[in-house]
Design a protein around this motif. Structure first.
Motif, short mmCIF file in Angstrom:
data_model
loop_
_atom_site.label_atom_id
_atom_site.label_comp_id
_atom_site.label_asym_id
_atom_site.label_seq_id
_atom_site.Cartn_x
_atom_site.Cartn_y
_atom_site.Cartn_z
N ASP A 70 -7.95 56.96 7.95
CA ASP A 70 -6.63 57.54 8.15
C ASP A 70 -5.55 56.48 7.95
O ASP A 70 -4.53 56.72 7.32
N HIS A 71 -5.78 55.30 8.51
CA HIS A 71 -4.84 54.20 8.35
C HIS A 71 -4.78 53.73 6.89
O HIS A 71 -3.70 53.52 6.34
N TYR A 72 -5.93 53.58 6.26
CA TYR A 72 -6.01 53.06 4.90
C TYR A 72 -5.31 53.98 3.90
O TYR A 72 -4.62 53.53 3.01
N ASN A 73 -5.48 55.29 4.07
CA ASN A 73 -4.94 56.25 3.11
C ASN A 73 -3.50 56.66 3.38
O ASN A 73 -2.80 57.06 2.45
N ALA A 74 -3.04 56.59 4.62
CA ALA A 74 -1.70 57.10 4.90
C ALA A 74 -0.82 56.15 5.70
O ALA A 74 0.39 56.20 5.57
N GLY A 75 -1.39 55.30 6.53
CA GLY A 75 -0.58 54.54 7.45
C GLY A 75 -0.12 53.19 6.96
O GLY A 75 0.97 52.74 7.30
N HIS A 105 9.40 51.14 14.96
CA HIS A 105 8.40 51.63 15.89
C HIS A 105 7.02 51.19 15.39
O HIS A 105 6.69 51.37 14.23
N ARG A 106 6.25 50.57 16.29
CA ARG A 106 4.89 50.14 15.93
C ARG A 106 3.88 51.10 16.56
O ARG A 106 3.96 51.42 17.73
N GLY A 112 -5.31 48.21 18.88
CA GLY A 112 -4.45 47.11 18.45
C GLY A 112 -5.00 46.34 17.27
O GLY A 112 -4.35 45.40 16.80
N LEU A 113 -6.16 46.70 16.77
CA LEU A 113 -6.73 46.03 15.62
C LEU A 113 -5.89 46.28 14.36
O LEU A 113 -5.67 45.39 13.55
N LEU A 114 -5.40 47.51 14.23
CA LEU A 114 -4.55 47.90 13.10
C LEU A 114 -3.17 48.28 13.63
O LEU A 114 -3.05 48.89 14.68
N ASN A 115 -2.14 47.88 12.92
CA ASN A 115 -0.77 48.20 13.28
C ASN A 115 -0.07 48.89 12.12
O ASN A 115 -0.22 48.49 10.98
N GLU A 116 0.69 49.93 12.46
CA GLU A 116 1.50 50.62 11.47
C GLU A 116 2.95 50.56 11.95
O GLU A 116 3.22 50.74 13.13
#
Length: 121
Positions: A70-75, A105-106, A112-116
Motif C-alpha cells: 500500500d505504501h509502495y504503490n500509493a503512499g 502531516h506525517r 514508524g518504519l515507513l513514513n508518508e
C-alpha cells in the motif's frame, strides 16, 4: 512463484512446488530484462521492510507485506516529470505550492518504519 524459462529448471523442479500448492508462472519468452524488474522489487522489499523488522509468522508476513505494498504503490513519493515529487494518485494537472513545515502531516506505517508526508488539510 515466478521463474524464467532456463533449461536448468526441469519438470521435477516444478513438481516439488506444485506438490505444496505453489503455482508456477513463467516469464515471457525472449524477455531478458523481465527478471530485473522482479529483482528490483524484491530488493526494495528486503532493504526497506523485511531487513528492518522481525517477521514472526506467515500471518504477520502477509500483514507487513500488504501494508508495505500500500505504501509502495500509493503512499511514497515518486519522481515525476521535471523532478517534481508526486505520489502515483496525485492529480498531474495540479501544481502544488511549497508547503510550510507546520502544515505537513506525517503518517507512520509499520510502527514508524515507513513514513508518508502529506500537506495538512
Amino acid at each position: 512463484m515466478i521463474r524464467d524459462r532456463d533449461a536448468k529448471f526441469t519438470e521435477a523442479f516444478d513438481a516439488v512446488f506444485a506438490s505444496i500448492g505453489v503455482e508456477i508462472l513463467l516469464t515471457a519468452p525472449q524477455a531478458p530484462r523481465m527478471n530485473a524488474y522482479a529483482e528490483r522489487l524484491i530488493g526494495s522489499i528486503r532493504r526497506e521492510c523485511c531487513d528492518r523488522i522481525l517477521i514472526i509468522g506467515q500471518r504477520h508476513l502477509q500483514r507487513v507485506l500488504t501494508e508495505y505494498f500500500d505504501h509502495y504503490n500509493a503512499g511514497r513519493s515518486h519522481q515525476g516529470h521535471g523532478m517534481a515529487l508526486r505520489a502515483p494518485d496525485d492529480d498531474a494537472a495540479v501544481l502544488r505550492f511549497p508547503t510550510q513545515p507546520g502544515q505537513i502531516h506525517r503518517r507512520q506505517r509499520l510502527g514508524g518504519l515507513l513514513n508518508e508526508y502529506h500537506p495538512a488539510a
